[in-house]
Design a protein around this motif. Structure first.
Motif, PDB file in Angstrom:
ATOM      1  N   UNK A  90       0.837  -1.204   0.000  1.00  0.00           N
ATOM      2  CA  UNK A  90       0.000   0.000   0.000  1.00  0.00           C
ATOM      3  C   UNK A  90       0.868   1.248   0.000  1.00  0.00           C
ATOM      4  N   UNK A  91       1.893   1.253   0.846  1.00  0.00           N
ATOM      5  CA  UNK A  91       2.779   2.414   0.930  1.00  0.00           C
ATOM      6  C   UNK A  91       3.622   2.572  -0.329  1.00  0.00           C
ATOM      7  N   UNK A  92       4.217   1.477  -0.783  1.00  0.00           N
ATOM      8  CA  UNK A  92       5.145   1.565  -1.910  1.00  0.00           C
ATOM      9  C   UNK A  92       4.435   1.890  -3.214  1.00  0.00           C
ATOM     10  N   UNK A  93       3.241   1.360  -3.400  1.00  0.00           N
ATOM     11  CA  UNK A  93       2.528   1.548  -4.665  1.00  0.00           C
ATOM     12  C   UNK A  93       1.587   2.749  -4.642  1.00  0.00           C
ATOM     13  N   UNK A  94       1.368   3.308  -3.473  1.00  0.00           N
ATOM     14  CA  UNK A  94       0.505   4.471  -3.384  1.00  0.00           C
ATOM     15  C   UNK A  94      -0.966   4.153  -3.580  1.00  0.00           C
ATOM     16  N   UNK A  95      -1.375   2.956  -3.230  1.00  0.00           N
ATOM     17  CA  UNK A  95      -2.790   2.574  -3.345  1.00  0.00           C
ATOM     18  C   UNK A  95      -3.580   3.324  -2.283  1.00  0.00           C
ATOM     19  N   UNK A  96      -4.643   3.984  -2.697  1.00  0.00           N
ATOM     20  CA  UNK A  96      -5.323   4.898  -1.780  1.00  0.00           C
ATOM     21  C   UNK A  96      -6.675   4.402  -1.289  1.00  0.00           C
ATOM     22  N   UNK A  97      -7.118   3.232  -1.764  1.00  0.00           N
ATOM     23  CA  UNK A  97      -8.459   2.783  -1.369  1.00  0.00           C
ATOM     24  C   UNK A  97      -8.492   1.277  -1.132  1.00  0.00           C
ATOM     25  N   UNK A  98      -7.703   0.805  -0.159  1.00  0.00           N
ATOM     26  CA  UNK A  98      -7.752  -0.600   0.231  1.00  0.00           C
ATOM     27  C   UNK A  98      -8.856  -0.766   1.272  1.00  0.00           C
ATOM     28  N   UNK A  99      -9.790  -1.665   0.993  1.00  0.00           N
ATOM     29  CA  UNK A  99     -10.924  -1.891   1.874  1.00  0.00           C
ATOM     30  C   UNK A  99     -10.831  -3.294   2.467  1.00  0.00           C
ATOM     31  N   UNK A 100     -10.865  -3.384   3.780  1.00  0.00           N
ATOM     32  CA  UNK A 100     -10.681  -4.651   4.482  1.00  0.00           C
ATOM     33  C   UNK A 100     -12.034  -5.202   4.906  1.00  0.00           C
ATOM     34  N   UNK A 101     -12.267  -6.474   4.585  1.00  0.00           N
ATOM     35  CA  UNK A 101     -13.508  -7.142   4.960  1.00  0.00           C
ATOM     36  C   UNK A 101     -13.186  -8.389   5.771  1.00  0.00           C
TER      37      UNK A 101
END
Length: 239
Positions: A90-101
């Motif tokens: 998440x940090x390295x790729x700059x993903x801004x919308x990871x949703x945990x279920x």
């Protein structure tokens, strides 16, 4: 848009088939460019396990649109290394919308209060820990992207790039990638490896049902070893 004169399931299958023809010979990156530009009811999400090969698809997505929703199923029985790897990517790729279920607490209390269901009924365990949460996670989306590949064998051997899946479109951009393609992509883009890969894990799910693979074994040989089970269920049937 669907033709209202055609039943919804037929219209969906027709659209999936049209898209599959359109991208069948495209590179994974071009598949994603095409699919993410499509207009689906409710939009599109990616589903990722943050396993040993997940960084490839996630990197491709991040280069096109890092705000693409990424759905992650935290089953409650994952390796801590997988959770750490999720945060790293998440940090390295700059993903801004990871949703945990996560599994529904009532289902857990009713079905598996001792966290031992995996030992007696792996399908039921996967059902409430993964299949049901994914159904909730995908609610409202018209399409979803995942990282399955034909080289993994079994039911994945003849994957289409785009297919109909229950009430939505499912996209397999990496269907044509093999193990060498994956390895080369990691090297070319300087992607971090899952911490457990160096310890002999080639495919990683929940702790009790994941084992190391020996040289010469298939990539998913360490999943549910000896049980005959090859899929958790999220790619079987309607979501």
């Amino acid at each position: 848009m669907f033709d209202l004169a055609i039943p919804a399931d037929e219209a969906l299958a027709h659209r999936a088939a049209e898209l599959d023809v359109k991208v069948a010979n495209a590179t994974p990156q071009d598949v994603l460019e095409t699919i993410l530009a499509e207009r689906f009811p409710g939009g599109i999400a990616a589903v990722s396990s943050f396993g040993t090969e997940s960084a490839v698809l996630l990197h491709m997505i991040s280069e096109i649109d890092p705000s693409t929703p990424v759905l992650f199923l935290d089953t409650g029985m994952l390796f801590s290394e997988t959770l750490d790897y999720r945060d790293t990517l998440q940090d390295q790729l700059g993903l801004t919308d990871i949703r945990v279920f996560k599994p529904d607490q009532a289902d857990h209390d009713r079905l598996d209060p001792e966290d031992m269901l995996w030992a007696s009924d792996t399908d039921a365990c996967c059902g409430y820990r993964k299949v049901l949460p994914l159904g909730r996670a995908l609610d409202g989306f018209g399409a979803w992207i995942n990282g399955r590949k034909r080289y993994h064998g079994d039911s994945r051997s003849n994957l289409a790039v785009v297919e109909a899946d229950g009430p939505r479109i499912k996209v397999n951009p990496l269907a044509t990638f093999d193990g060498q393609d994956i390895q080369s992509y990691f090297v070319r883009h300087h992607l971090p490896l899952h911490p457990l890969q160096a310890l002999g894990f080639s495919s990683i799910g929940c702790m009790p049902c994941t084992s190391r693979t020996a040289e010469g074994e298939g990539a998913r040989a360490g999943r549910w070893r000896g049980s005959g089970k090859t899929e958790c269920g999220i790619h079987i049937g309607d979501k």
